[in-house]
Design a protein around this motif. Structure first.
Motif, PDB file in Angstrom:
ATOM      1  N   SER A  68       0.811  -1.215   0.000  1.00  0.00           N
ATOM      2  CA  SER A  68       0.000   0.000   0.000  1.00  0.00           C
ATOM      3  C   SER A  68       0.848   1.271   0.000  1.00  0.00           C
ATOM      4  O   SER A  68       0.367   2.343  -0.372  1.00  0.00           O
ATOM      5  CB  SER A  68      -0.953   0.007   1.207  1.00  0.00           C
ATOM      6  N   VAL A  69       2.120   1.161   0.401  1.00  0.00           N
ATOM      7  CA  VAL A  69       3.013   2.325   0.418  1.00  0.00           C
ATOM      8  C   VAL A  69       4.268   2.073  -0.427  1.00  0.00           C
ATOM      9  O   VAL A  69       5.298   2.700  -0.235  1.00  0.00           O
ATOM     10  CB  VAL A  69       3.413   2.703   1.867  1.00  0.00           C
ATOM     11  N   SER A  70       4.151   1.129  -1.363  1.00  0.00           N
ATOM     12  CA  SER A  70       5.295   0.744  -2.197  1.00  0.00           C
ATOM     13  C   SER A  70       5.030   1.031  -3.663  1.00  0.00           C
ATOM     14  O   SER A  70       3.913   1.371  -4.060  1.00  0.00           O
ATOM     15  CB  SER A  70       5.610  -0.746  -2.022  1.00  0.00           C
ATOM     16  N   VAL A  71       6.067   0.864  -4.451  1.00  0.00           N
ATOM     17  CA  VAL A  71       5.982   0.951  -5.906  1.00  0.00           C
ATOM     18  C   VAL A  71       6.552  -0.337  -6.483  1.00  0.00           C
ATOM     19  O   VAL A  71       7.580  -0.834  -6.005  1.00  0.00           O
ATOM     20  CB  VAL A  71       6.779   2.159  -6.441  1.00  0.00           C
ATOM     21  N   ARG A  72       5.872  -0.881  -7.508  1.00  0.00           N
ATOM     22  CA  ARG A  72       6.393  -2.043  -8.223  1.00  0.00           C
ATOM     23  C   ARG A  72       7.162  -1.572  -9.459  1.00  0.00           C
ATOM     24  O   ARG A  72       6.553  -1.045 -10.388  1.00  0.00           O
ATOM     25  CB  ARG A  72       5.264  -2.967  -8.677  1.00  0.00           C
ATOM     26  N   PRO A  73       8.461  -1.729  -9.501  1.00  0.00           N
ATOM     27  CA  PRO A  73       9.198  -1.352 -10.713  1.00  0.00           C
ATOM     28  C   PRO A  73       8.897  -2.339 -11.842  1.00  0.00           C
ATOM     29  O   PRO A  73       8.902  -3.548 -11.634  1.00  0.00           O
ATOM     30  CB  PRO A  73      10.657  -1.444 -10.278  1.00  0.00           C
ATOM     31  N   ARG A  74       8.666  -1.817 -13.030  1.00  0.00           N
ATOM     32  CA  ARG A  74       8.339  -2.685 -14.156  1.00  0.00           C
ATOM     33  C   ARG A  74       9.566  -3.391 -14.717  1.00  0.00           C
ATOM     34  O   ARG A  74       9.485  -4.525 -15.184  1.00  0.00           O
ATOM     35  CB  ARG A  74       7.661  -1.862 -15.263  1.00  0.00           C
ATOM     36  N   ASP A  75      10.679  -2.676 -14.713  1.00  0.00           N
ATOM     37  CA  ASP A  75      11.898  -3.232 -15.308  1.00  0.00           C
ATOM     38  C   ASP A  75      13.118  -2.835 -14.495  1.00  0.00           C
ATOM     39  O   ASP A  75      13.121  -1.796 -13.824  1.00  0.00           O
ATOM     40  CB  ASP A  75      12.092  -2.725 -16.740  1.00  0.00           C
ATOM     41  N   PHE A  76      14.135  -3.668 -14.585  1.00  0.00           N
ATOM     42  CA  PHE A  76      15.457  -3.346 -14.062  1.00  0.00           C
ATOM     43  C   PHE A  76      16.315  -2.984 -15.266  1.00  0.00           C
ATOM     44  O   PHE A  76      16.535  -3.814 -16.137  1.00  0.00           O
ATOM     45  CB  PHE A  76      16.034  -4.542 -13.310  1.00  0.00           C
ATOM     46  N   ILE A  77      16.768  -1.740 -15.313  1.00  0.00           N
ATOM     47  CA  ILE A  77      17.437  -1.220 -16.512  1.00  0.00           C
ATOM     48  C   ILE A  77      18.853  -0.753 -16.174  1.00  0.00           C
ATOM     49  O   ILE A  77      19.043   0.026 -15.244  1.00  0.00           O
ATOM     50  CB  ILE A  77      16.644  -0.045 -17.112  1.00  0.00           C
ATOM     51  N   ILE A  78      19.824  -1.234 -16.940  1.00  0.00           N
ATOM     52  CA  ILE A  78      21.195  -0.749 -16.820  1.00  0.00           C
ATOM     53  C   ILE A  78      21.506   0.093 -18.049  1.00  0.00           C
ATOM     54  O   ILE A  78      21.305  -0.345 -19.188  1.00  0.00           O
ATOM     55  CB  ILE A  78      22.199  -1.903 -16.685  1.00  0.00           C
ATOM     56  N   ARG A  79      22.002   1.314 -17.807  1.00  0.00           N
ATOM     57  CA  ARG A  79      22.216   2.285 -18.871  1.00  0.00           C
ATOM     58  C   ARG A  79      23.690   2.673 -18.983  1.00  0.00           C
ATOM     59  O   ARG A  79      24.438   2.589 -18.011  1.00  0.00           O
ATOM     60  CB  ARG A  79      21.386   3.549 -18.615  1.00  0.00           C
ATOM     61  N   SER A  80      24.055   3.154 -20.140  1.00  0.00           N
ATOM     62  CA  SER A  80      25.377   3.739 -20.349  1.00  0.00           C
ATOM     63  C   SER A  80      25.455   5.087 -19.647  1.00  0.00           C
ATOM     64  O   SER A  80      24.519   5.884 -19.707  1.00  0.00           O
ATOM     65  CB  SER A  80      25.634   3.941 -21.844  1.00  0.00           C
ATOM     66  N   TYR A  81      26.583   5.339 -19.023  1.00  0.00           N
ATOM     67  CA  TYR A  81      26.767   6.625 -18.359  1.00  0.00           C
ATOM     68  C   TYR A  81      26.862   7.779 -19.349  1.00  0.00           C
ATOM     69  O   TYR A  81      26.571   8.926 -19.023  1.00  0.00           O
ATOM     70  CB  TYR A  81      28.023   6.592 -17.484  1.00  0.00           C
ATOM     71  N   ARG A  82      27.240   7.477 -20.593  1.00  0.00           N
ATOM     72  CA  ARG A  82      27.479   8.529 -21.571  1.00  0.00           C
ATOM     73  C   ARG A  82      26.189   9.223 -22.023  1.00  0.00           C
ATOM     74  O   ARG A  82      26.084  10.446 -22.017  1.00  0.00           O
ATOM     75  CB  ARG A  82      28.188   7.964 -22.803  1.00  0.00           C
TER      76      ARG A  82
END
Length: 435
Positions: A68-82
């Motif tokens: 009730s006080v949380s969020v479900r993340p849809r995806d785990f995403i790793i991105r380029s720092y650039r």
């Protein structure tokens, strides 16, 4: 419910101590938590609840309150720092619930703590605040408390975190936290402020765990509290003065370190009004978590503190509490306490060591320089079969199952059957063999 009622003292009212209190109290024992603080509360910001934790919360009937006080993340995403280019993606909704039966969640640490406190109190756990432990007598299971009467119990559990007097008492010498070479900026900003910027709107509206990997540092971001807050953690090399572990941060210094990163991050960090930087510390692995008297054991950060890079620190403490609770639900006589602690440590120590080492290894992946990163990606592409070693550890088919598939209650059930048959190693009066 256990066949007898024990008096159990838990030192520390953090997430691990509360999880242990709930588990042990559910088993029918009398639990008192001794907490140094005069008021209960948690500092910090976001925390992740992976399936191995939410499975325990579901077993305790707390998952709905947590959600009730949380969020479900849809995806785990790793991105380029650039430039923010997606390098790897692991689905979480609906994948986590379909694969593991429970969701992956994000929650504010204070909300998590509040729910656990309420459940502990509902179960009759006593919270004795303002109780600074000065000494532990392991042989008599007695706790000396500054300016208060001594506390006596059948068992003492030390859950007082990384800076642990319990660990030092067990070791018999001073054991301060160890430097890791990293520090973290922890930041909360309003999602509504992000939505005013076109390049940040997707981050503010699409629940996801976003990681940016870069040389010598990384960034973790996700939504909290129904999407109203955005949690930002920036990791970079430790430059704090000696003996200072937390200090108000210089925003210009923070922005300069990440100046050459994804332009979205530059916009995001431009919204930050203030932040604090925290030195990341951990402890060295202990030979044992329990005292030979059989009346004392450690749990959580007090015995297996870790870098936060696998988002498993609190999860492992909650697992400790669940295992202890399930074991003490089965105990039949007081003389078995020592055996219960032996089983607990054998069930938990190898796993937590692997998680701690895995977190440290992930830093090496996240903080690679560009040339090293390309060689690592090339190595991954040459692999023909799933193996434990994906740069995205959450997408690793072997390691993901190891992390998320853990069932504390099933582990205890199997161990107790071995114990009752006389084949669990190291328990008094039973046949000893290798696991």
């Amino acid at each position: 419910m256990a066949e007898l009622t024990l008096q159990i003292a838990i030192i520390g009212a953090g997430l691990g101590g509360l999880a242990a209190a709930i588990g042990v109290a559910r088993a029918g024992h009398k639990v008192t938590i001794l907490e140094q603080a005069s008021l209960l509360g948690e500092i910090g910001a976001g925390i992740q609840i992976p399936p191995n934790s939410s499975r325990i919360l579901k077993h305790y009937g707390l998952l709905d309150k947590i959600e009730s006080v949380s969020v479900r993340p849809r995806d785990f995403i790793i991105r380029s720092y650039r430039d923010g280019t997606i390098l790897s993606k692991q689905n979480m909704v609906p994948y986590a619930e379909k694969r593991y039966g429970v969701p992956y969640l994000h929650i504010h640490r204070a909300d998590y703590h509040r729910i656990l406190v309420a459940e502990a109190e509902r179960l009759g756990v006593k919270l004795q605040l303002g109780s600074t432990v000065t000494k532990i007598d392991f042989d008599t299971a007695s706790i000396l408390i500054r300016d208060k009467p001594d506390f006596h119990a059948d068992l003492i559990l030390g859950a007082d975190g990384l800076k642990s007097i319990c660990r030092e008492s067990l070791l018999g010498h001073i054991d301060p936290p160890h430097l890791t070479g990293d520090l973290a900026y922890r930041i909360l900003i309003k999602a509504e402020d992000m939505k005013k910027h076109a390049d940040l709107r997707e981050l503010a509206e699409e629940p996801a765990i976003n990681y940016w990997m870069g040389p010598y540092g990384h960034v973790v971001c996700y939504l909290l509290q129904g999407g109203g807050l955005y949690n930002i953690v920036l990791i970079c090399p430790d430059n704090l003065p000696e003996m200072i572990n937390t200090i108000k941060a210089d925003l210009q210094e923070m922005r300069e370190f990440f100046a050459g990163w994804d332009p979205k991050l530059k916009t995001l960090l431009g919204l930050v009004q203030e932040t604090t930087k925290w030195r990341l510390l951990n402890s060295e692995e202990m030979e044992s978590w329990s005292h030979p008297s059989g009346k004392f054991a450690l749990l959580g950060d007090a015995c297996h503190a870790t870098l936060p890079y696998l988002a498993q620190g609190a999860a492992q403490a909650v697992e400790d509490g669940a295992v202890l609770g399930a074991l003490f639900e089965r105990i039949e006589q007081k003389s078995q306490i020592s055996d219960v602690l032996t089983i607990y440590e054998r069930l938990r120590k190898e796993r937590t060591t692997r998680v701690v080492k895995g977190s440290t290894a992930l830093r090496d992946i996240f903080h690679m320089k560009d040339g090293e990163r390309q060689r690592e990606r090339d190595r991954q592409l040459t692999q023909q079969e799933p193996f434990e070693g994906y740069p995205n550890r959450w997408a690793d088919p072997i390691f993901q199952e190891y992390l998320f598939g853990y069932d504390a209650f099933a582990e205890v059930d199997m161990a107790w059957k071995r114990y009752k048959s006389g084949t669990f190693p190291g328990t008094a009066g039973h046949f000893k063999s290798n696991l």
